[in-house]
Design a protein around this motif. Structure first.
Motif, PDB file in Angstrom:
ATOM      1  N   ILE A 152     -21.289  -1.307  21.733  1.00 25.38           N
ATOM      2  CA  ILE A 152     -21.045  -1.601  23.147  1.00 25.38           C
ATOM      3  C   ILE A 152     -22.409  -1.840  23.784  1.00 25.38           C
ATOM      4  N   GLY A 156     -21.093  -4.205  28.896  1.00 23.03           N
ATOM      5  CA  GLY A 156     -19.812  -4.044  28.203  1.00 23.03           C
ATOM      6  C   GLY A 156     -19.592  -5.035  27.080  1.00 23.03           C
ATOM      7  N   ARG A 157     -20.640  -5.796  26.714  1.00 16.41           N
ATOM      8  CA  ARG A 157     -20.496  -6.778  25.634  1.00 16.41           C
ATOM      9  C   ARG A 157     -20.268  -6.040  24.314  1.00 16.41           C
ATOM     10  N   LEU A 158     -19.333  -6.554  23.513  1.00 18.08           N
ATOM     11  CA  LEU A 158     -18.986  -5.921  22.241  1.00 18.08           C
ATOM     12  C   LEU A 158     -19.519  -6.763  21.084  1.00 18.08           C
TER      13      LEU A 158
ATOM     14  N   MET B  68     -14.575 -10.221  23.527  1.00 18.57           N
ATOM     15  CA  MET B  68     -15.699  -9.462  22.955  1.00 18.57           C
ATOM     16  C   MET B  68     -16.522  -8.830  24.086  1.00 18.57           C
ATOM     17  N   ARG B  69     -15.764  -8.246  25.005  1.00 19.40           N
ATOM     18  CA  ARG B  69     -16.354  -7.515  26.128  1.00 19.40           C
ATOM     19  C   ARG B  69     -15.360  -6.416  26.505  1.00 19.40           C
ATOM     20  N   ALA B  70     -15.865  -5.309  27.060  1.00 24.06           N
ATOM     21  CA  ALA B  70     -14.970  -4.214  27.429  1.00 24.06           C
ATOM     22  C   ALA B  70     -14.175  -4.544  28.684  1.00 24.06           C
TER      23      ALA B  70
END
Lengths: 208, 208
Positions: A152, A156-158, B68-70
């Protein structure tokens, strides 16, 4: 004649879960299962359903709200969608990098990633395992993605990365209810969630 | 006689959602709804269900995997549990702080927080709204928590804070399917998710 009344039960042997496949396990309350990342690089999508009512199941959003953390650590209790304890992560020899944010892979995911709706996937594995037990899940809960490395980042980018485990790392999950646990050795080989090479894993029931 | 054929339709009036209550809205594909944070401090738990099959619904875990973001930002498409577009966040005048990680509050949450299972809650609001439409949800999907401020800290630690919006901030959600959207002005007044004072919000259908 030897008194065996206090002898330990014979060790229960590990069961292999072949790469890309799934397995269901009925567990009684207080039994523990060890999930072994034999090659260190494999994600195991994990679900749990209450034996007496599969409409009550392990819920990532309810568990996160209880932990106030995105991911579980050893000692954390996992809650159902009715906020009742269903399992406890009692031990973890891995670096503790697991995921609760990403959906299980399914036909649609592989159709979108690679135009291959026939690709093995975790949702089909789950549904096949449940069907063998005569159970159908009304909807597919978000899985506990054991060993899955989703960083994370800022904003908030995953980022999906390869697991950071060593071969033989394991987690122990204790049943807090009579339940059905389902494991899928994730077949993902397009994004590097399993280091691009899906592998076997093993589970071992440790008893109560 | 004035030609009205090209005249704009009369503006559709905002509808209030009283503090602690919910509202359902049937939307046709391409219609947009504005969700207005009138006091700036109010979280709105939001769900969407496909009109032709409510078992297909807006899914946070599938949407996160797609982004691909929370959390969503303006322009993001929200996906269903079958990974199909159901809505688009077409505009956002707020600072863009929304949550997809925390479960909707329910009887069990208030029983655990304050021994008050009779507290108004978002799940009861959702179910009452759906019941009015003759719909029952097989399970309660994780909500899109508009304006909810959940900081993701080092190690995945989550912190619930008050919203950072100004009064009048809004988001616009466009329907990508014929759907039922349900909003709940979150009744939480024990943890500071709504700044401890649940407030009214408003929704306004903007048309297609």
């Amino acid at each position: 004649m030897t008194d065996l009344s206090n002898a330990a039960p014979p060790p229960l042997v590990p069961q292999m879960i072949a790469a890309r496949s799934g397995r269901a396990l009925r567990m009684a309350r207080c039994e523990t299962v060890r999930v072994i990342n034999m090659h260190g690089s494999q994600v195991v999508d994990t679900w749990a359903f209450c034996a007496d009512d599969p409409a009550e199941f392990m819920s990532m959003e309810h568990s996160r709200t209880y932990w106030m953390r995105a991911n579980p650590v050893a000692g954390d209790i996992l809650l159902t969608n009715l906020r009742r304890p269903i399992a406890t992560l009692v031990a973890d020899t891995s670096p503790g990098v697991h995921d609760t944010l990403i959906a299980a892979c399914d036909k649609a995911r592989y159709a979108q990633l690679a135009g291959d709706a026939g690709h093995a996937n975790c949702v089909d594995n789950l549904q096949a395992c449940l069907a063998q037990l005569g159970i159908s899940a009304a909807s597919v809960p978000a899985p506990l993605n054991l060993f899955m490395n989703v960083a994370i980042r800022e904003g908030g980018r995953l980022e999906i990365r390869a697991p950071v485990c060593e071969p033989g790392d394991y987690v122990d999950l204790r049943a807090e209810r009579d339940l059905i646990m389902v494991f899928s050795a994730c077949p993902q080989d397009i994004v590097p969630v399993n280091g691009l090479h899906p592998r076997d894993v093993a589970i071992q029931v440790l008893g109560a």
